[in-house]
Design a protein around this motif. Structure first.
Motif: not given
Length: 128
Positions: A110-118
């Motif tokens: 989830r953290k990696r997905v959040s970084y990708a979205e940012e």
């Protein structure tokens, strides 16, 4: 006696996995087809399909094939009428460990997905 099940090509289509991967899983003994047709084709049961889908769900969480194999054997042990109480207790602990690891790995994902979205949002601000 007629043997029922889906051929490997259909299983590959239904699960989104390649035929090569399914054959590899069979070679490793992680998921073997429940039967063979008269012509020697692998035939996968609904239970085999569920097992394959379970593996597909574990792979994005970076479980190794060895870890997946240990997990699946633990699941089989819990379902076995021949397993001893000690075997079932050990299997239950292995499954609990996988459950814990899954939560941790999901948090990281989830953290990696959040970084990708940012990052994607930042890219949208770049004028070309």
């Amino acid at each position: 006696m007629a043997v029922h099940g889906s051929k490997i090509g259909q299983v590959a289509d239904d699960t989104g996995m390649s035929i090569r991967t399914l054959r590899h899983y069979d070679e490793l003994g992680i998921v073997s087809p429940s039967g063979r047709s008269a012509g020697g084709f692998r035939l996968y049961s609904d239970e085999d399909m569920q097992r394959i889908l379970l593996i597909r769900r574990m792979k994005p969480l970076d479980f190794t094939l060895e870890e997946i194999g240990v997990f699946l054997r633990a699941v089989d042990t819990l379902a076995s009428m021949a397993a001893t109480p000690a075997d079932k207790e050990h299997a239950g602990q292995l499954i609990a460990d996988v459950r814990s690891q899954t939560g941790e790995r999901l948090d990281k994902l989830r953290k990696r997905v959040s970084y990708a979205e940012e990052f994607l949002a930042q890219l949208e601000t770049i004028n070309l």
